[in-house]
Design a protein around this motif. Sequence first.
Motif, PDB file in Angstrom:
ATOM      1  N   VAL A  45      20.819 -34.612 -50.141  1.00  0.00           N
ATOM      2  CA  VAL A  45      21.054 -35.925 -50.636  1.00  0.00           C
ATOM      3  C   VAL A  45      21.830 -35.400 -51.932  1.00  0.00           C
ATOM      4  CG1 VAL A  45      18.844 -37.166 -50.165  1.00  0.00           C
ATOM      5  CG2 VAL A  45      18.871 -35.970 -52.178  1.00  0.00           C
ATOM      6  N   VAL A  46      22.582 -36.368 -52.576  1.00  0.00           N
ATOM      7  CA  VAL A  46      23.090 -36.316 -53.908  1.00  0.00           C
ATOM      8  C   VAL A  46      22.560 -37.161 -54.767  1.00  0.00           C
ATOM      9  CG1 VAL A  46      25.205 -36.893 -55.195  1.00  0.00           C
ATOM     10  CG2 VAL A  46      25.452 -35.317 -53.284  1.00  0.00           C
ATOM     11  N   TRP A  47      22.116 -36.705 -55.944  1.00  0.00           N
ATOM     12  CA  TRP A  47      21.635 -37.499 -56.914  1.00  0.00           C
ATOM     13  C   TRP A  47      21.966 -37.157 -58.229  1.00  0.00           C
ATOM     14  CZ3 TRP A  47      18.473 -36.416 -61.173  1.00  0.00           C
ATOM     15  CH2 TRP A  47      17.838 -37.731 -61.551  1.00  0.00           C
ATOM     16  N   PRO A  48      22.170 -37.951 -59.275  1.00  0.00           N
ATOM     17  CA  PRO A  48      22.354 -39.534 -59.109  1.00  0.00           C
ATOM     18  C   PRO A  48      23.616 -39.719 -58.340  1.00  0.00           C
ATOM     19  CG  PRO A  48      23.009 -38.756 -61.562  1.00  0.00           C
ATOM     20  CD  PRO A  48      22.303 -37.691 -60.694  1.00  0.00           C
ATOM     21  N   ARG A  49      23.508 -41.033 -57.608  1.00  0.00           N
ATOM     22  CA  ARG A  49      24.936 -41.603 -56.857  1.00  0.00           C
ATOM     23  C   ARG A  49      25.490 -42.594 -57.421  1.00  0.00           C
ATOM     24  NH1 ARG A  49      28.558 -43.397 -55.357  1.00  0.00           N
ATOM     25  NH2 ARG A  49      29.396 -43.346 -53.082  1.00  0.00           N
ATOM     26  N   ALA A  50      24.680 -43.208 -58.522  1.00  0.00           N
ATOM     27  CA  ALA A  50      25.358 -44.193 -59.237  1.00  0.00           C
ATOM     28  C   ALA A  50      24.421 -43.802 -60.824  1.00  0.00           C
ATOM     29  CB  ALA A  50      24.827 -45.559 -58.967  1.00  0.00           C
ATOM     30  N   CYS A  51      25.375 -44.184 -61.811  1.00  0.00           N
ATOM     31  CA  CYS A  51      24.766 -43.708 -63.184  1.00  0.00           C
ATOM     32  C   CYS A  51      25.364 -44.760 -64.343  1.00  0.00           C
ATOM     33  CB  CYS A  51      25.101 -42.211 -63.429  1.00  0.00           C
ATOM     34  SG  CYS A  51      26.800 -41.770 -63.104  1.00  0.00           S
ATOM     35  N   SER A  52      25.149 -44.420 -65.482  1.00  0.00           N
ATOM     36  CA  SER A  52      25.623 -45.222 -66.411  1.00  0.00           C
ATOM     37  C   SER A  52      27.224 -44.535 -66.777  1.00  0.00           C
ATOM     38  CB  SER A  52      24.978 -45.217 -67.673  1.00  0.00           C
ATOM     39  OG  SER A  52      24.949 -43.687 -68.279  1.00  0.00           O
ATOM     40  N   VAL A  76      20.714 -47.666 -54.894  1.00  0.00           N
ATOM     41  CA  VAL A  76      21.962 -47.151 -55.205  1.00  0.00           C
ATOM     42  C   VAL A  76      21.871 -45.718 -55.976  1.00  0.00           C
ATOM     43  CG1 VAL A  76      23.212 -49.478 -55.192  1.00  0.00           C
ATOM     44  CG2 VAL A  76      22.382 -48.384 -57.314  1.00  0.00           C
ATOM     45  N   ASP A  77      20.632 -45.301 -56.065  1.00  0.00           N
ATOM     46  CA  ASP A  77      20.569 -44.277 -56.852  1.00  0.00           C
ATOM     47  C   ASP A  77      20.742 -42.885 -56.156  1.00  0.00           C
ATOM     48  OD1 ASP A  77      17.679 -42.806 -58.301  1.00  0.00           O
ATOM     49  OD2 ASP A  77      19.501 -43.242 -59.483  1.00  0.00           O
ATOM     50  N   TYR A  78      20.775 -42.932 -55.064  1.00  0.00           N
ATOM     51  CA  TYR A  78      20.968 -41.530 -54.417  1.00  0.00           C
ATOM     52  C   TYR A  78      21.784 -41.941 -53.015  1.00  0.00           C
ATOM     53  CZ  TYR A  78      17.559 -43.048 -50.801  1.00  0.00           C
ATOM     54  OH  TYR A  78      16.948 -43.717 -49.745  1.00  0.00           O
ATOM     55  N   GLU A  79      22.414 -40.790 -52.353  1.00  0.00           N
ATOM     56  CA  GLU A  79      23.033 -40.696 -51.054  1.00  0.00           C
ATOM     57  C   GLU A  79      22.547 -39.859 -50.232  1.00  0.00           C
ATOM     58  OE1 GLU A  79      27.706 -41.323 -49.362  1.00  0.00           O
ATOM     59  OE2 GLU A  79      27.141 -40.668 -51.341  1.00  0.00           O
ATOM     60  N   VAL A  80      22.298 -40.008 -48.948  1.00  0.00           N
ATOM     61  CA  VAL A  80      21.894 -38.812 -48.129  1.00  0.00           C
ATOM     62  C   VAL A  80      23.324 -38.319 -47.475  1.00  0.00           C
ATOM     63  CG1 VAL A  80      20.933 -38.640 -45.734  1.00  0.00           C
ATOM     64  CG2 VAL A  80      19.883 -40.227 -47.215  1.00  0.00           C
ATOM     65  N   ILE A  81      23.343 -37.235 -47.496  1.00  0.00           N
ATOM     66  CA  ILE A  81      24.669 -36.435 -46.973  1.00  0.00           C
ATOM     67  C   ILE A  81      24.608 -36.261 -45.499  1.00  0.00           C
ATOM     68  CG2 ILE A  81      26.108 -34.514 -47.147  1.00  0.00           C
ATOM     69  CD1 ILE A  81      25.748 -36.060 -49.876  1.00  0.00           C
ATOM     70  N   VAL A  82      25.596 -36.817 -44.891  1.00  0.00           N
ATOM     71  CA  VAL A  82      25.835 -36.640 -43.425  1.00  0.00           C
ATOM     72  C   VAL A  82      26.784 -35.691 -42.910  1.00  0.00           C
ATOM     73  CG1 VAL A  82      26.221 -38.048 -41.339  1.00  0.00           C
ATOM     74  CG2 VAL A  82      25.069 -39.150 -43.016  1.00  0.00           C
ATOM     75  N   LYS A  83      26.353 -34.734 -42.221  1.00  0.00           N
ATOM     76  CA  LYS A  83      27.324 -33.772 -41.763  1.00  0.00           C
ATOM     77  C   LYS A  83      28.682 -34.243 -41.204  1.00  0.00           C
ATOM     78  CE  LYS A  83      27.683 -30.105 -38.260  1.00  0.00           C
ATOM     79  NZ  LYS A  83      26.992 -29.453 -37.132  1.00  0.00           N
ATOM     80  N   GLY A  84      29.721 -33.697 -41.850  1.00  0.00           N
ATOM     81  CA  GLY A  84      30.922 -33.881 -41.261  1.00  0.00           C
ATOM     82  C   GLY A  84      31.474 -35.343 -41.759  1.00  0.00           C
ATOM     83  N   THR A  85      30.777 -35.865 -42.611  1.00  0.00           N
ATOM     84  CA  THR A  85      31.118 -37.254 -43.194  1.00  0.00           C
ATOM     85  C   THR A  85      31.906 -37.292 -44.595  1.00  0.00           C
ATOM     86  OG1 THR A  85      29.923 -38.415 -41.987  1.00  0.00           O
ATOM     87  CG2 THR A  85      30.484 -39.561 -43.792  1.00  0.00           C
ATOM     88  N   SER A  86      32.929 -37.785 -44.814  1.00  0.00           N
ATOM     89  CA  SER A  86      33.375 -37.726 -46.379  1.00  0.00           C
ATOM     90  C   SER A  86      32.641 -38.394 -47.155  1.00  0.00           C
ATOM     91  CB  SER A  86      35.005 -38.243 -46.145  1.00  0.00           C
ATOM     92  OG  SER A  86      35.451 -38.230 -47.541  1.00  0.00           O
ATOM     93  N   HIS A  87      32.346 -38.111 -48.447  1.00  0.00           N
ATOM     94  CA  HIS A  87      31.548 -38.590 -49.370  1.00  0.00           C
ATOM     95  C   HIS A  87      32.381 -38.550 -50.626  1.00  0.00           C
ATOM     96  CE1 HIS A  87      27.878 -38.543 -47.419  1.00  0.00           C
ATOM     97  NE2 HIS A  87      28.142 -37.675 -46.550  1.00  0.00           N
ATOM     98  N   VAL A  88      31.947 -39.516 -51.599  1.00  0.00           N
ATOM     99  CA  VAL A  88      32.648 -39.349 -52.904  1.00  0.00           C
ATOM    100  C   VAL A  88      31.712 -39.060 -54.175  1.00  0.00           C
ATOM    101  CG1 VAL A  88      34.662 -40.570 -52.414  1.00  0.00           C
ATOM    102  CG2 VAL A  88      32.712 -41.653 -53.518  1.00  0.00           C
ATOM    103  N   VAL A  89      31.926 -38.700 -55.171  1.00  0.00           N
ATOM    104  CA  VAL A  89      31.205 -38.572 -56.428  1.00  0.00           C
ATOM    105  C   VAL A  89      31.816 -39.469 -57.460  1.00  0.00           C
ATOM    106  CG1 VAL A  89      30.207 -37.116 -58.203  1.00  0.00           C
ATOM    107  CG2 VAL A  89      30.689 -36.173 -55.861  1.00  0.00           C
TER     108      VAL A  89
END
Length: 275
Positions: A45-52, A76-89
Amino acid sequence: MPRIAIAISILLAASAVSSAAHADPSAPAYSYEIEGAAPPGTVLVVWPRACSASGEPLGNVDLALNPDWASRMNDVDYEVIVKGTSHVVPEPCAKTARFYALPTDAFPLGARTATADDVSIGAAEAGVELPILPALDAVDRKKRIELFEKDPRLLRTAFRFDTVKGAGAGVVAVHEVLAVEAGDAAGFGVRTVRVVYTYEDGGSASVGAGADAGAGAGADAGADASAGADAGAGAGAGAGGGGHDLGTRWVLLAALGGLVAGGLLAFSRKKREGG
């Protein structure tokens, strides 16, 4: 009056957030994907996925100004990372976003149907299946701060996002392909495999880790493409990265909306009492 005040506050907040989001139009949009699997027996996972706006996790954000949004903050506090899927920060999370590997026996993977709001936190569109961790959802967002920082069950990495990756003039987007590597009992490694630069004219260039990003890529694009690769498994804090995303706008909208609504409501009461 309350409904009118809330409606006005949302319009004002949306305008303010939109202006802030376009403060640096020259910054390239950043995205990433993970090749390969998470460490054995874990989910990434990525955390924090949303923040101030300052990068603080939502657990440190005062939501009392707008309690209507409180029930959604955990989502909205975290995001599960899926293999081969594009994610943003999200851009404001640049200083705090981290990869964590959570044990699947304590945090089994689940799913729910994404809503329109979830599009801003990683869902491709409303109605699709969105991976979640129900056991993490059950942890209050304030207590999550300590969980991610100190819980010995979680694996951590020294990797930090570098959202520029040596991009020079004419680069409008940076896509980083990452790979997870084995570490020790407390952590794991993440390394850059390649970086894809997209340019204003629509062209693109794929650069392997450690290669010259300027090969056919224009001036100043030749910074080390391996910057941001893992500095070693098992380490803790450091700096993160940003991208163009709606998730933080949604959170800012909630906070700003509550602030303005509270002021308008207080003004209205004072006016009625004075009249």
